[in-house]
Design an enzyme around this catalytic site. Structure first.
Site, PDB file in Angstrom:
ATOM      1  N   HIS A  81      16.695 -41.757 -60.670  1.00 33.73           N
ATOM      2  CA  HIS A  81      17.844 -42.052 -61.525  1.00 33.73           C
ATOM      3  C   HIS A  81      19.093 -42.446 -60.724  1.00 33.73           C
ATOM      4  CE1 HIS A  81      19.576 -42.488 -65.323  1.00 33.73           C
ATOM      5  NE2 HIS A  81      19.289 -41.326 -65.880  1.00 33.73           N
ATOM      6  N   ARG A  82      19.044 -42.297 -59.403  1.00 34.66           N
ATOM      7  CA  ARG A  82      20.162 -42.776 -58.587  1.00 34.66           C
ATOM      8  C   ARG A  82      20.179 -44.301 -58.527  1.00 34.66           C
ATOM      9  NH1 ARG A  82      18.806 -40.041 -53.005  1.00 34.66           N
ATOM     10  NH2 ARG A  82      16.850 -41.059 -53.608  1.00 34.66           N
TER      11      ARG A  82
END
Length: 552
Positions: free
Chosen positions: A524-525
């Site tokens: 999700h980064r």
């Protein structure tokens, strides 16, 4: 002949130690340069360690199952000739001198019949696996003409030579073949002690006593395939794995699993050898359950004897998997997106292509179609085909499409990589996936074949299940999990379904349709949830309309 010590070499990038799983030779065996002498399991793969010398095995310094640091001495040889240690530039002769140590041969064979003939061109270029095949087929490796670069000999060259000379069945069977020389016998058919320690003897063979006490005829094979874990169990139970009966095979060689080893060991425990005709067998000691007189008819009176915990070493490939999963899970914040593709058109397309695939001797699964659909998604959404380099504060968008395929093996999960998926056809991908998966399960995969991936697929549906939360193969940024393709209820427009109604009734109906559950985990980064959903939609669009795959 001078004695040379041989140290465990660096058998893989960054490997500091390895477990010596199996010795392939014993003291007294004659070996040649490049012949495998041991199998070593590192945290990356199971590899063969080849000899660097022509000569006779003098002593083995490591027990099977021991962890050995790179650089430690594992074996010594009585070396032919002047005993000079070969170097990378050494192109000396490969001829074998059997004049020394002939009387020390473990099998008592005539020295002249064992000697491998001198090569006409000096050095023979063949990898260890090819040399092993030549020995199994009774082929003189020096007489084979290599078709590879620089005259390198391949499996095909050996097999072609065996077929043309008719020697394939003569060597291993022991029949006399006057048309050619006998292959060198490395003594694997009469394996005794795996290791000769300093001050010990290599002739302490108790296998005969063990075989007599089992009440089961020992198989007495020359070669047996088994996983490192199975070999460890055999060592702990005092069982010679070559004696364990089995009907299972892997590529024509006998294969033994842990259950067969334990069954053979239990048969030996149950059989009580009679010392005299009149001597009765000793009475068994009463167990706590039987001491009271009755077990209640439950059949579990002796269950307590099997309740001791078992410890399994956490090392090798299993430890590598654990460290990789830990690093990925605690580095990349995981989010998993679930969806389901309706793949009735894909099922039909595969059925239509299967006869053509079979004509090419290719097993066609759904995996190549999924791989092509993923490439289509990655081209439209490149952030899922990327790597986050935190130290450089940059995201690298990969331009290659190298897909890792997670394969469950006896040693744990391995991920061979199919490279250049965008440049290969469905049949070509099917053939490559099948080959890599097979060699991964047989522990023949090379470390280089598990590197360079940009995206990974895991097919947990092959063993059951619909959805999961797969862990990303770090430093990649996404992984796609596949559930089982099964018929599930789907809502369809009645006009598009032949449901048996005679009228033109409008509306919808529920029908059974083959569906494929998808589980997409993202870092999700790097990847937002909306991008993940769009990627999944692209993949599903191509799976539901297989003709779109022709463009990828």
């Amino acid at each position: 002949m001078p004695v040379k010590e041989f140290k465990l070499p660096d058998v893989g990038e960054g490997v500091a130690e390895g477990e010596l799983v199996t010795w392939l030779v014993k003291p007294g065996d004659r070996v040649e340069e490049d012949q495998p002498v041991a199998e070593v399991e590192t945290d990356k793969a199971l590899v063969e360690v080849p000899s660097r010398y022509d000569g006779v095995v003098e002593e083995l310094f490591v027990e099977e199952g021991e962890m050995v640091p790179v650089g430690d001495v594992i074996i010594s040889f009585r070396v032919d000739g002047d005993g000079a240690e070969p170097t990378a530039d050494d192109t000396g002769s490969d001829e074998v001198d059997d004049t020394d140590g002939a009387g020390d041969d473990a099998d008592g064979l005539d020295a002249e019949s064992e000697a491998e003939p001198e090569t006409s061109s000096g050095r023979t270029f063949a990898p260890p696996s090819v040399r092993r095949l030549a020995r199994e087929l009774g082929v003189d490796i020096a007489a084979v003409e290599g078709s590879g670069p620089g005259g390198r000999i391949s499996d095909g060259d050996v097999r072609a030579h065996a077929e043309s000379s008719g020697s394939a069945g003569s060597g291993p069977s022991g029949e006399d073949d006057s048309s050619g020389p006998k292959p060198v016998d490395i003594g694997s058919g009469d394996r005794k002690s795996a290791v000769s320690k300093r001050g010990g003897s290599a002739d302490d063979d108790t296998r005969g006593d063990d075989a007599r006490s089992t009440g089961v005829d020992p198989a007495g094979r020359e070669t047996t395939l088994a996983t490192p874990a199975t070999r460890k169990v055999a060592r702990e139970l005092g069982v010679d794995i070559d004696d364990v009966p089995t009907d299972a095979t892997r590529e024509g060689d006998p294969f033994v699993d842990e259950a067969a080893v334990r069954a053979y060991a239990e048969a030996g425990t149950a059989a009580v050898p009679a010392t005299t005709d009149s001597e009765p067998a000793p009475e068994p000691e009463p167990t706590p359950a039987s001491a009271g007189g009755s077990s209640g008819g439950s059949g579990f009176a002796d269950a307590s004897t099997d309740r001791e915990p078992e410890t399994v070493p956490y090392r090798g490939v299993r430890r590598t998997i654990g460290k990789q999963m830990e690093r990925s899970k605690f580095t990349a914040p995981h989010v998993t997106h679930h969806d389901t593709a309706e793949v009735d058109a894909l099922v039909e397309a595969r059925e239509q292509l299967k006869p053509k695939a079979e004509a090419r001797d290719v097993k066609l699964t759904y995996m190549p179609f999924v791989m092509k659909a993923i490439v289509a998604g990655l081209k439209e959404h490149p952030y899922l085909n990327s790597e986050l380099r935190e130290d450089d504060e940059e995201i690298v968008l990969k331009k290659e499409y190298n897909l890792g395929i997670a394969v469950a093996t006896d040693a744990g999960l391995m991920v061979p990589v199919v490279k250049g998926v965008d440049e290969k056809g469905i049949f070509e991908l099917a053939e490559e996936v099948n080959d890599l998966a097979t060699r991964a399960r047989e522990r023949k995969i090379k470390p280089a074949e598990m590197k360079g991936g940009t995206f990974t697929i895991t097919n947990f549906g092959a063993i059951g299940g619909e959805y999961a939360t797969p862990i990303i193969n770090y430093p990649e940024t996404a992984i796609l999990g596949l559930g089982a393709i099964e018929e599930r209820p789907v809502v369809r427009d009645r006009s598009a379904v032949d449901d048996g109604f005679l009228d033109d009734e409008e509306g919808t109906t529920v029908v059974p349709v083959p569906t494929l559950p998808l589980s997409l985990s993202i870092d999700h980064r790097v990847v937002d949830g909306a991008i993940a959903a769009e990627f999944a939609n692209t993949v599903m669009e191509h799976l539901e309309n297989p003709l779109l795959l022709l463009n990828h």
